[in-house]
Design a protein around this motif. Structure first.
Motif, short mmCIF file in Angstrom:
data_model
loop_
_atom_site.label_atom_id
_atom_site.label_comp_id
_atom_site.label_asym_id
_atom_site.label_seq_id
_atom_site.Cartn_x
_atom_site.Cartn_y
_atom_site.Cartn_z
N SER A 116 99.22 40.90 68.57
CA SER A 116 98.83 40.58 69.95
C SER A 116 97.40 40.05 70.02
O SER A 116 97.05 39.36 70.97
CB SER A 116 98.99 41.82 70.83
N ASP A 158 112.03 35.05 68.97
CA ASP A 158 111.51 36.37 69.35
C ASP A 158 111.02 37.13 68.13
O ASP A 158 109.99 37.80 68.17
CB ASP A 158 112.61 37.19 70.05
N ALA A 159 111.81 37.05 67.04
CA ALA A 159 111.44 37.79 65.82
C ALA A 159 110.10 37.28 65.28
O ALA A 159 109.26 38.07 64.84
CB ALA A 159 112.54 37.64 64.77
N ASN A 187 107.78 35.73 67.06
CA ASN A 187 106.77 36.12 68.05
C ASN A 187 106.33 37.56 67.85
O ASN A 187 105.14 37.87 67.96
CB ASN A 187 107.34 35.96 69.46
N ASN A 188 107.30 38.41 67.53
CA ASN A 188 106.97 39.81 67.32
C ASN A 188 106.13 40.02 66.07
O ASN A 188 105.45 41.03 65.93
CB ASN A 188 108.25 40.65 67.22
N LEU A 189 106.23 39.05 65.12
CA LEU A 189 105.43 39.16 63.90
C LEU A 189 103.96 38.87 64.15
O LEU A 189 103.09 39.35 63.43
CB LEU A 189 105.93 38.14 62.86
N ILE A 196 112.63 38.16 58.46
CA ILE A 196 112.99 38.42 59.86
C ILE A 196 114.51 38.47 59.97
O ILE A 196 115.21 37.89 59.14
CB ILE A 196 112.43 37.37 60.84
N ARG A 214 98.13 30.83 68.34
CA ARG A 214 99.60 30.93 68.45
C ARG A 214 100.21 29.53 68.55
O ARG A 214 101.22 29.22 67.91
CB ARG A 214 100.00 31.71 69.70
#
Lengths: 307, 243
Positions: free
Chosen positions: A201, A193-194, A196-198, A115, A208
């Protein structure tokens, strides 16, 4: 006794310095791999402010010049390990060891995922705490001047030779880049954020929360992976200033700029004392043996009229 | 990031239909050549061989049923199993059957390779004394646990993960006994991801089913953003003004 003596007051000298200072702009970018992490940066900066002091020992001292980072972007990348469960003992042995253990599971499997946290520190201001210099006159022969040209030919073609007075630094001290502690929070949020983006969804909320619990506090994660002992902002300052040697680059660029790139003052040689016109050619006198010195009150330029 | 959905989607566990978060541990006890068959439901998926060799120093061999059942390991084998399908372990050691990925649902049949009418068949759908069924439950909630073969029951409560001051490491596994009459203890409190080792003392097939999920604290609804906002002008809404 010199033929020519020109003086500029301390205030006038400061104006000359300010004009040269304001023209200073440099930029640089670099990247490196440092084992557990890699980093890159791009920087563009200019100078502002500062106080000028003329000394009786023929030196000029400039203090507290702001280094304004118009651009200062740093990207730090590192590999986060997988989130693992399992690996516990199923059948212990009598000596506190383990005969059979559950294979561990890591998500994602393998060595982990890289990341990157792109930090934008543009607008940050650092400082040249001290710059000490002497005045050095140099004679500049315009390289565009053709060998067969007379001084008049050179003037008509805009390629006259020049006397130039440079501020030749004896030392330049740049303070460490003072990165505010709030940048650590910014860095932490970017890493969060990085990560979380990994996480896709479709991963449910409870999963999570479990992943975040396994990761633990982001600051601890960053520090353990990269190997930061102290505070994150101090580590960033050290990374930029010392590891990438941005301080050395700025000191060298400033010294090089004042010593040879942009003179405090320059004038043509031969020096025009009467403009031409009405069929007459300009009247010019050759300047020789130019010297420049300072005392606490003024800069003095001394020269002789040559043949 | 490539995550196996099964890791989060397979909530229940069944010792007779192994998925990613379960494993069966078996010891041969006596030396010999054993032939195993990986089954999903009633269909055989792959074959493998285990040498229980008393000269072997290997105390634990992990057999990944998902890997064995992959088409590359099962097709085009005309003349016996490939090396990847052969395992060696000490007869006093243990074989651990597990599933590294995918849907799972596997069981194992084992018998001595030399066919004989009195050959005892080991079927992992019916665990025996000395076996261990090891499970990990990651989804918070309340579960029922049942030995389907003697109807002994218990309850498992898996707590909701909390973000602490340090990274969370699941505690040491809990040990549960499966006896003739009960699952002991029959009330089991677990942290998410904590191991659970069922020590089998009677014929058993352990099934764990989610009864009541725990979705954690209710998340706050979107905060109301306070402040002044420029009212929309009529012109911007398409109204024509007459001057």
């Amino acid at each position: 006794m010199n033929d020519i003596t020109i003086a500029a007051s301390a205030n006038a000298f400061t104006q000359l310095f300010n004009a040269v200072r304001d023209n200073f702009h440099v930029s640089k970018s670099d990247s490196g791999n440092f084992g557990p992490f890699s980093a890159s940066y791009s920087v563009a900066l200019h100078l502002a402010g500062g106080s000028v002091q003329l000394n009786n020992d023929n030196t000029v001292e400039v203090k507290d010049v702001d280094i304004v980072f118009d651009t200062l972007k740093v990207t730090v990348c590192f590999k986060i390990p997988g989130w693992c469960v399992g690996g516990f003992c199923i059948v212990p042995d009598p000596w506190n060891g383990c005969l059979v253990s559950f294979p561990g599971f890591c998500v994602p499997p393998g060595a982990g995922t890289t990341i990157c946290a792109p930090l934008d520190l543009s607008g940050l201001v650092s400082e040249i705490s001290d710059l000490k210099a002497r005045l050095v006159p140099q004679y500049f022969v315009d390289p565009a001047r053709l060998p067969g040209w007379s001084d008049l030919d050179a003037e008509f073609n805009g390629h006259s030779n020049q006397w130039r007075i440079f501020l030749d630094p004896v030392w330049v001290h740049v303070d460490p880049i003072d990165i505010p502690a709030t940048v650590a929070n910014l860095f932490e949020n970017l890493v969060k954020d990085a990560i979380n983006n990994l996480i896709p969804s479709w991963v449910p909320g409870w999963a999570r929360d479990l992943l975040w619990a396994l990761i633990g506090p982001i600051v601890d994660l960053i520090k353990s992976i990269i190997g930061i002992v102290g505070e994150i902002n101090e580590w960033l300052s050290d990374l930029l200033g010392n590891v990438f040697d941005l301080l050395g680059f700025i000191e060298t660029a400033v010294a090089d700029y004042f010593a040879s790139k942009n003179p405090l003052y320059s004038f043509e040689d031969p020096f025009p004392i009467l403009d031409g016109g009405g069929g007459l050619i300009p009247v010019k006198i050759p300047i020789r043996d130019l010297a420049a010195e300072v005392n606490t009150k003024e800069m003095i330029v001394l020269a002789n009229v040559g043949a | 990031m490539n995550l196996d959905r099964n890791f989060f989607a397979q909530i229940g566990l069944d010792s007779g239909a192994l998925t990613m978060l379960g494993a069966v541990i078996h010891s041969f006890g006596e030396p010999g050549e054993y032939r195993g068959v990986v089954r999903r439901a009633t269909e055989p998926e792959a074959a493998f061989y285990v040498s229980a060799d008393k000269n072997s120093p290997v105390a634990q061999v992990n057999i990944d049923l998902a890997t064995l059942a992959q088409p590359s390991n099962t097709s085009g084998k005309c003349c016996g199993p490939a090396e990847a399908n052969r395992f060696v372990v000490n007869p006093k050691g243990h074989v651990l059957f597990h599933v590294s990925g995918g849907e799972g649902g596997y069981s194992v049949h084992l018998r001595k390779a030399e066919e004989a009418t009195d050959t005892k068949i080991y079927d992992s759908r019916e665990l025996g004394e000395g076996d261990v069924f090891s499970a990990i439950i990651i989804r918070p909630g309340t579960y029922s646990v049942t030995n389907l073969l003697n109807k002994a029951k218990g309850e498992i409560r898996v707590s909701y993960p909390r973000l602490g001051k340090a990274a969370y490491h699941p505690p040491a596994p809990r040990i549960v006994g499966c006896t003739a009459r009960a699952i002991e203890p029959n009330q089991i409190a677990l942290s998410p991801g904590q191991g659970l080792n069922f020590q089998i003392k009677v014929r058993a097939r352990i099934k764990i089913e989610l009864v009541k999920p725990d979705d954690g604290p209710k998340r706050a609804s979107q905060p109301v953003v306070r402040g002044w906002k420029k009212p929309t002008l009529l012109a911007e809404q398409g109204t024509n003004f007459v001057h």
